[in-house]
Design a protein around this motif. Structure first.
Motif, mmCIF file in Angstrom:
data_model
loop_
_atom_site.group_PDB
_atom_site.id
_atom_site.type_symbol
_atom_site.label_atom_id
_atom_site.label_comp_id
_atom_site.label_asym_id
_atom_site.label_seq_id
_atom_site.Cartn_x
_atom_site.Cartn_y
_atom_site.Cartn_z
ATOM 1 N N ILE A 33 0.833 -1.204 0.000
ATOM 2 C CA ILE A 33 0.000 0.000 0.000
ATOM 3 C C ILE A 33 0.868 1.254 0.000
ATOM 4 C CG2 ILE A 33 -1.652 1.350 1.354
ATOM 5 C CD1 ILE A 33 -2.854 -1.345 2.288
ATOM 6 N N ALA A 34 1.912 1.258 0.816
ATOM 7 C CA ALA A 34 2.808 2.418 0.890
ATOM 8 C C ALA A 34 3.516 2.657 -0.437
ATOM 9 C CB ALA A 34 3.839 2.208 1.994
ATOM 10 N N LYS A 35 3.831 1.581 -1.134
ATOM 11 C CA LYS A 35 4.538 1.679 -2.410
ATOM 12 C C LYS A 35 3.659 2.280 -3.488
ATOM 13 C CE LYS A 35 7.753 0.441 -5.523
ATOM 14 N NZ LYS A 35 9.113 0.995 -5.581
ATOM 15 N N HIS A 36 2.372 1.952 -3.486
ATOM 16 C CA HIS A 36 1.518 2.313 -4.619
ATOM 17 C C HIS A 36 0.451 3.354 -4.299
ATOM 18 C CE1 HIS A 36 3.297 -0.750 -7.176
ATOM 19 N NE2 HIS A 36 3.277 -1.559 -6.140
ATOM 20 N N SER A 37 0.433 3.869 -3.091
ATOM 21 C CA SER A 37 -0.533 4.904 -2.733
ATOM 22 C C SER A 37 0.175 6.245 -2.597
ATOM 23 C CB SER A 37 -1.220 4.551 -1.407
ATOM 24 O OG SER A 37 -1.981 5.642 -0.941
ATOM 25 N N PHE A 38 -0.531 7.334 -2.929
ATOM 26 C CA PHE A 38 0.012 8.697 -2.765
ATOM 27 C C PHE A 38 -0.283 9.265 -1.381
ATOM 28 C CE2 PHE A 38 0.265 10.512 -7.347
ATOM 29 C CZ PHE A 38 1.311 9.630 -7.592
ATOM 30 N N ASP A 39 -1.097 8.593 -0.626
ATOM 31 C CA ASP A 39 -1.660 9.158 0.591
ATOM 32 C C ASP A 39 -0.591 9.796 1.477
ATOM 33 O OD1 ASP A 39 -3.678 9.798 2.369
ATOM 34 O OD2 ASP A 39 -3.406 7.953 3.514
ATOM 35 N N SER A 40 -0.682 11.121 1.661
ATOM 36 C CA SER A 40 0.186 11.909 2.559
ATOM 37 C C SER A 40 1.655 11.908 2.148
ATOM 38 C CB SER A 40 0.064 11.405 4.011
ATOM 39 O OG SER A 40 -1.266 11.509 4.451
ATOM 40 N N LYS A 41 1.974 11.507 0.944
ATOM 41 C CA LYS A 41 3.376 11.445 0.533
ATOM 42 C C LYS A 41 3.888 12.801 0.062
ATOM 43 C CE LYS A 41 3.927 6.592 -0.796
ATOM 44 N NZ LYS A 41 4.180 5.659 -1.914
ATOM 45 N N ASN A 42 5.172 13.066 0.365
ATOM 46 C CA ASN A 42 5.886 14.225 -0.163
ATOM 47 C C ASN A 42 7.044 13.675 -0.989
ATOM 48 O OD1 ASN A 42 4.671 16.659 1.295
ATOM 49 N ND2 ASN A 42 5.092 15.259 2.974
ATOM 50 N N MET A 43 7.001 13.881 -2.293
ATOM 51 C CA MET A 43 8.048 13.298 -3.115
ATOM 52 C C MET A 43 8.147 14.010 -4.456
ATOM 53 S SD MET A 43 6.227 9.715 -4.269
ATOM 54 C CE MET A 43 4.887 9.667 -5.452
ATOM 55 N N ILE A 44 9.290 13.791 -5.122
ATOM 56 C CA ILE A 44 9.450 14.272 -6.476
ATOM 57 C C ILE A 44 9.816 13.077 -7.363
ATOM 58 C CG2 ILE A 44 10.071 16.633 -5.895
ATOM 59 C CD1 ILE A 44 12.984 15.923 -6.298
ATOM 60 N N ILE A 45 9.328 13.101 -8.585
ATOM 61 C CA ILE A 45 9.630 12.066 -9.571
ATOM 62 C C ILE A 45 10.495 12.716 -10.648
ATOM 63 C CG2 ILE A 45 8.695 10.438 -11.244
ATOM 64 C CD1 ILE A 45 6.070 10.499 -9.617
ATOM 65 N N LEU A 46 11.673 12.174 -10.860
ATOM 66 C CA LEU A 46 12.591 12.716 -11.857
ATOM 67 C C LEU A 46 12.542 11.858 -13.114
ATOM 68 C CD1 LEU A 46 15.689 13.524 -9.612
ATOM 69 C CD2 LEU A 46 13.806 15.036 -10.259
ATOM 70 N N ASP A 47 12.522 12.512 -14.261
ATOM 71 C CA ASP A 47 12.466 11.798 -15.538
ATOM 72 C C ASP A 47 13.294 12.573 -16.558
ATOM 73 O OD1 ASP A 47 11.775 9.814 -17.288
ATOM 74 O OD2 ASP A 47 9.652 10.317 -17.420
ATOM 75 N N ARG A 48 13.259 12.141 -17.790
ATOM 76 C CA ARG A 48 14.031 12.794 -18.844
ATOM 77 C C ARG A 48 13.616 14.247 -19.025
ATOM 78 N NH1 ARG A 48 13.914 8.319 -23.742
ATOM 79 N NH2 ARG A 48 15.159 6.698 -22.703
ATOM 80 N N GLY A 49 14.577 15.080 -19.394
ATOM 81 C CA GLY A 49 14.293 16.469 -19.724
ATOM 82 C C GLY A 49 14.193 16.646 -21.225
ATOM 83 N N ARG A 50 14.101 17.903 -21.636
ATOM 84 C CA ARG A 50 13.978 18.199 -23.066
ATOM 85 C C ARG A 50 15.333 18.173 -23.759
ATOM 86 N NH1 ARG A 50 10.861 23.491 -21.213
ATOM 87 N NH2 ARG A 50 12.729 23.397 -19.904
ATOM 88 N N ASP A 51 16.399 18.368 -22.961
ATOM 89 C CA ASP A 51 17.766 18.336 -23.482
ATOM 90 C C ASP A 51 18.576 17.338 -22.676
ATOM 91 O OD1 ASP A 51 17.317 20.538 -25.320
ATOM 92 O OD2 ASP A 51 17.277 21.816 -23.542
ATOM 93 N N ILE A 52 19.754 17.019 -23.164
ATOM 94 C CA ILE A 52 20.588 16.007 -22.515
ATOM 95 C C ILE A 52 21.065 16.452 -21.132
ATOM 96 C CG2 ILE A 52 22.806 16.797 -23.488
ATOM 97 C CD1 ILE A 52 23.435 13.750 -23.901
ATOM 98 N N ASP A 53 21.154 17.780 -20.910
ATOM 99 C CA ASP A 53 21.641 18.289 -19.630
ATOM 100 C C ASP A 53 20.508 18.760 -18.722
ATOM 101 O OD1 ASP A 53 20.869 20.447 -21.119
ATOM 102 O OD2 ASP A 53 22.602 21.701 -20.615
#
Length: 456
Positions: free
Chosen positions: A371-391
């Motif tokens: 549940i903790a892994k797949h629920s957003f409930d009360s979570k504070n987090m950031i998800i990092l992914d690809r940007g528009r440029d390589i840097d």
């Protein structure tokens, strides 16, 4: 198309100033495709306070070209462009004055990043270029030199385009730039599109958006739109006058923006996509013996779900994976309706919660982990992914379980200040669709970097 520029002058009386340095970056809304940077001999004295501010003195300009020598290049690089500058009324006036001295009427549409910033990034202490970009985590070098200030303005304008949720900048630009239709209109639109991940907007001749889509390859997707012969595609082909696009780098960001902007703009050819993209959810309840049960059911908007799924087949598929990963009981996940032990207990893959061999406390520990892994409930987090440029990287911010928005930052300038992070975020709506998109994407892309933030 935009010509983002900065000009340094001699100072002096109104309309008697001369240009000492100019930097112009031709920007197509996504990347710089041309540039012109030059010192200019103004043929008049530089005010002492200006020389101290910019570091540009008369000796430096002695062998620099005069304005008439670079005027043709300036006309060429700004043709069919909207002039963008920080305090555009000043830079545009100076340019018009210099061309007027040559007997040439210089006219362009203009946009001011000061005015845009006040609308799109309100409540800043200062809107001077230096203080504004530093507060947004945008690097700035060679302050009060044309090239340094123009580069910072490019990055600022790129951020403003992202924050322009109403798409007023793009719509007005399309209206300005719409050309007469030609026989190979659709081919021209395909050729101009990038083979990159992002979202695209189809406009009719007055600039109004008629369709919004996302793709990992925009050029390929437009080719499909413009070669399909179904009724909807043919209507789009007849009506479309221009296509603008926004490269996102991240498919997750593209999915979120597509969902948000379809709801916001309500394009006539996106009616089917305005509805929710999921109809199954995972719920929990505790039975009379204290075991936490998980169950898949149709979405009930009155109940809080752990996560959601596009359809029941997808939900059952993930449930089977989680049973194996977390060692859960098939009876307590609704997949075994028998009265005795579950099938997995027979093959030694269940610890016996179904017949009381495993305590509720031990079993629930693993359920709570899922549940903790797949629920957003009360979570504070950031998800990092690809940007528009390589840097660059994209960032998705979630605070107290609420999706706040998206942003981008340069890898050379790590964002470790939560206030700067919030300032670069383009606010977006937290709704069930956005939550489903994020949870579904995270489930399927295990290499995503997720950073849990400490509560402030």
């Amino acid at each position: 198309m935009y010509a983002i520029l900065d000009i340094e002058t001699t100072g002096g009386k109104y309309n008697e100033e001369g240009i000492t340095e100019i930097a112009i970056y031709k920007f197509n809304g996504h990347e710089v495709i041309d540039q012109f940077i030059s010192l200019i001999n103004p043929e008049r004295p530089i005010q002492p306070f200006v020389a101290n501010l910019t570091g540009i003195n008369t000796e430096m300009l002695r062998n620099a070209p005069k304005f008439y020598e670079v005027a043709k290049r300036i006309v060429e690089i700004t043709t069919d462009c909207v002039v963008v500058a920080h305090n555009a009324s000043f830079d545009y006036r100076i340019l018009r004055t210099e061309f007027s001295r040559l007997g040439f009427e210089y006219e362009r549409k203009s946009l001011c990043t000061v005015e845009l910033s006040k609308k799109l990034i309100p409540d800043r202490e200062s809107y001077s270029l230096g203080k504004l970009v530093r507060g947004l985590g945008i690097p700035l070098s060679d302050r009060h030199r044309a090239n340094g200030d123009a580069q910072a303005t490019v990055k600022l304008f790129k951020l403003l385009l992202t924050k322009d949720l109403e798409k007023k900048i793009i719509t007005e630009t399309v209206r300005t730039e719409t050309k007469k239709q030609v026989d190979n209109k659709l081919l021209r639109l395909i050729e101009a599109a990038p083979s990159a991940t992002g979202i695209y907007y189809m406009h009719r001749e007055d600039g109004k958006i008629i369709y919004i889509g996302k793709s990992k390859n925009i050029k390929k997707r437009l080719t499909q739109h413009f070669t399909n012969d179904n009724i909807k595609s043919k209507r789009i082909q007849e009506e479309v006058a221009d296509v603008t696009y926004e490269i996102t780098g991240s498919e997750l960001v593209a999915l979120l923006k597509e969902s948000e902007e379809i709801k916001r703009n309500k394009p006539k050819y996106n009616r089917a996509l305005r509805k929710s993209k999921f109809d199954q959810a995972l719920y929990q309840f505790t039975d009379q013996n204290g075991y936490i049960n998980l169950t898949i059911a149709k979405v009930d908007r009155k109940k809080n779900s752990i996560t959601t799924f596009t359809n029941r087949q997808q939900a059952r598929s993930f449930m089977h994976r989680w049973i194996e990963k977390y060692g859960l009981c098939q009876k307590f996940t609704g997949l075994d309706k028998g009265k005795s032990n579950c099938f997995n207990y027979t093959i030694k893959q269940c610890y016996g919660a179904c017949i009381g061999d495993e305590s509720a406390e031990e079993y629930n520990t693993r359920v709570l982990e899922l549940i903790a892994k797949h629920s957003f409930d009360s979570k504070n987090m950031i998800i990092l992914d690809r940007g528009r440029d390589i840097d660059e990287q994209s960032v998705i911010l979630i605070e107290e379980g609420v999706f706040k928005g998206i942003g981008y930052f340069n890898l050379n300038h790590q964002i470790n200040n939560i206030d700067i992070l919030r300032s670069i975020i383009t606010p977006m709506s937290h709704n069930r669709d956005a939550q489903h998109i994020i949870q579904s994407y995270v489930r399927q892309h295990k290499r995503l970097k997720i950073i849990h933030l400490k509560e402030s």
